[in-house]
Scaffold this motif. Sequence first.
Motif, PDB file in Angstrom:
ATOM      1  N   CYS A 153      36.689  35.104  28.181  1.00 41.11           N
ATOM      2  CA  CYS A 153      36.575  33.847  27.442  1.00 41.11           C
ATOM      3  C   CYS A 153      36.977  34.060  25.980  1.00 41.11           C
ATOM      4  O   CYS A 153      37.683  33.231  25.397  1.00 41.11           O
ATOM      5  CB  CYS A 153      35.157  33.303  27.537  1.00 41.11           C
ATOM      6  SG  CYS A 153      34.865  31.796  26.574  1.00 41.11           S
ATOM      7  N   GLY A 154      36.501  35.139  25.380  1.00 44.09           N
ATOM      8  CA  GLY A 154      36.876  35.447  24.007  1.00 44.09           C
ATOM      9  C   GLY A 154      36.009  34.816  22.947  1.00 44.09           C
ATOM     10  O   GLY A 154      36.164  35.115  21.758  1.00 44.09           O
ATOM     11  N   LEU A 155      35.094  33.922  23.319  1.00 45.46           N
ATOM     12  CA  LEU A 155      34.214  33.286  22.347  1.00 45.46           C
ATOM     13  C   LEU A 155      32.930  34.082  22.181  1.00 45.46           C
ATOM     14  O   LEU A 155      32.471  34.742  23.110  1.00 45.46           O
ATOM     15  CB  LEU A 155      33.894  31.851  22.776  1.00 45.46           C
ATOM     16  CG  LEU A 155      35.073  30.879  22.865  1.00 45.46           C
ATOM     17  CD1 LEU A 155      34.609  29.529  23.376  1.00 45.46           C
ATOM     18  CD2 LEU A 155      35.759  30.733  21.514  1.00 45.46           C
ATOM     19  N   ALA A 244      40.195  23.130  25.305  1.00 46.18           N
ATOM     20  CA  ALA A 244      41.140  22.888  24.220  1.00 46.18           C
ATOM     21  C   ALA A 244      40.546  22.035  23.117  1.00 46.18           C
ATOM     22  O   ALA A 244      40.670  22.367  21.930  1.00 46.18           O
ATOM     23  CB  ALA A 244      42.392  22.220  24.779  1.00 46.18           C
ATOM     24  N   SER A 245      39.867  20.932  23.457  1.00 46.81           N
ATOM     25  CA  SER A 245      39.403  19.993  22.445  1.00 46.81           C
ATOM     26  C   SER A 245      38.103  20.420  21.783  1.00 46.81           C
ATOM     27  O   SER A 245      37.930  20.274  20.572  1.00 46.81           O
ATOM     28  CB  SER A 245      39.228  18.604  23.070  1.00 46.81           C
ATOM     29  OG  SER A 245      38.256  18.649  24.111  1.00 46.81           O
ATOM     30  N   ARG A 246      37.174  20.968  22.556  1.00 48.94           N
ATOM     31  CA  ARG A 246      35.857  21.295  22.012  1.00 48.94           C
ATOM     32  C   ARG A 246      35.799  22.708  21.433  1.00 48.94           C
ATOM     33  O   ARG A 246      35.144  22.931  20.397  1.00 48.94           O
ATOM     34  CB  ARG A 246      34.801  21.145  23.111  1.00 48.94           C
ATOM     35  CG  ARG A 246      33.381  21.444  22.666  1.00 48.94           C
ATOM     36  CD  ARG A 246      32.422  21.113  23.775  1.00 48.94           C
ATOM     37  NE  ARG A 246      31.167  21.829  23.669  1.00 48.94           N
ATOM     38  CZ  ARG A 246      30.287  21.964  24.641  1.00 48.94           C
ATOM     39  NH1 ARG A 246      30.555  21.430  25.829  1.00 48.94           N
ATOM     40  NH2 ARG A 246      29.168  22.620  24.469  1.00 48.94           N
ATOM     41  N   PHE A 247      36.473  23.643  22.075  1.00 44.98           N
ATOM     42  CA  PHE A 247      36.375  25.034  21.653  1.00 44.98           C
ATOM     43  C   PHE A 247      37.671  25.582  21.062  1.00 44.98           C
ATOM     44  O   PHE A 247      37.678  26.705  20.548  1.00 44.98           O
ATOM     45  CB  PHE A 247      35.954  25.918  22.836  1.00 44.98           C
ATOM     46  CG  PHE A 247      34.647  25.522  23.465  1.00 44.98           C
ATOM     47  CD1 PHE A 247      33.460  25.677  22.770  1.00 44.98           C
ATOM     48  CD2 PHE A 247      34.611  24.982  24.735  1.00 44.98           C
ATOM     49  CE1 PHE A 247      32.255  25.316  23.346  1.00 44.98           C
ATOM     50  CE2 PHE A 247      33.412  24.620  25.322  1.00 44.98           C
ATOM     51  CZ  PHE A 247      32.222  24.777  24.617  1.00 44.98           C
ATOM     52  N   ALA A 248      38.776  24.829  21.132  1.00 39.93           N
ATOM     53  CA  ALA A 248      40.078  25.298  20.642  1.00 39.93           C
ATOM     54  C   ALA A 248      40.404  26.677  21.208  1.00 39.93           C
ATOM     55  O   ALA A 248      40.832  27.592  20.503  1.00 39.93           O
ATOM     56  CB  ALA A 248      40.100  25.319  19.118  1.00 39.93           C
ATOM     57  N   ASN A 249      40.173  26.822  22.519  1.00 42.42           N
ATOM     58  CA  ASN A 249      40.294  28.131  23.152  1.00 42.42           C
ATOM     59  C   ASN A 249      41.176  28.079  24.396  1.00 42.42           C
ATOM     60  O   ASN A 249      41.006  28.875  25.315  1.00 42.42           O
ATOM     61  CB  ASN A 249      38.887  28.643  23.528  1.00 42.42           C
ATOM     62  CG  ASN A 249      38.866  30.115  23.852  1.00 42.42           C
ATOM     63  OD1 ASN A 249      39.539  30.916  23.214  1.00 42.42           O
ATOM     64  ND2 ASN A 249      38.107  30.481  24.867  1.00 42.42           N
ATOM     65  N   ALA A 250      42.120  27.139  24.424  1.00 45.56           N
ATOM     66  CA  ALA A 250      42.947  26.971  25.613  1.00 45.56           C
ATOM     67  C   ALA A 250      43.780  28.208  25.931  1.00 45.56           C
ATOM     68  O   ALA A 250      44.120  28.451  27.091  1.00 45.56           O
ATOM     69  CB  ALA A 250      43.860  25.755  25.451  1.00 45.56           C
TER      70      ALA A 250
END
Length: 273
Positions: A153-155, A244-250
């Motif tokens: 995930c990377g977060l 993409a929209s909530r975490f900017a992690n697409a």
Amino acid sequence: MSRVWFSGALETVATFWRVARRDGVALGFTTHDADLWFDGLVHRAMPGMLPSAIRRSADLEPDSAEVEGALSHESISQADLAAGRFDGARVAIGVVDWQTLERHVLYRGAIGQVEEQDGKFSAELVSRKAELQRDPIPRTSPTCRAEFCGPGCGLSAARFTIEARVSAADLFANTVTIDGSIATDTLQSGYLRWIDGPLTGLTVEIAAVAGNQLTLAMPLDQAIPAGSRVFLREGCDRTVATCASRFANAENFRGEPFLPGNDLIARYPSPSA
């Protein structure tokens, strides 16, 4: 030079086993009649605890082991066993020289099914070799296969985890009410970890959210004192839109949202109007 165990007529050898629970608690026990300290852990004397059978093989087939004993130590209680605190715990079983503390691990694995009957318990141990039977090749899926804030995930989990207090708990409705004003709408499919109270250390999924009231995925079987502290971690619905929209992690999305599914086979052309 490694020691050859049980090569003499008289040996100062005892069995030990360690349990590392998923809630962070580590326990050590030994069949010796006195406590032993090694590997940074006190192994409590528990002569009634013994491995009834250990089988090791040189091939890739999982090893097997069983542990039986009386519920005679305060570290192992029926309540903890029933609450699942020992489920999935990592286990190491070995032998130790109680004079020199020289030791050797015979078995490593995890606790599977735990059964209790007539004041005794038996634990099924799953060998680490069982991990080799898991298919490491991921299957395609429209949703993300990575655990939220986990590998892939990377977060960072710290960014999406807050500390809060429980103002009330309803055992019949299986709900807890969070004190204060927090963005509870982001907690859907998230996790609650108990810091205080009788369930300290346990983590449970948040099944539903209604205002400051959280419905838990596991039943509450003990009274929760008001003011108990918890960690709340946000959830993720694993869709690419949320990523993409909530975490900017697409860029770390582990799924194939635009890959045609099996319903494509059932489609057929229709005449234009």
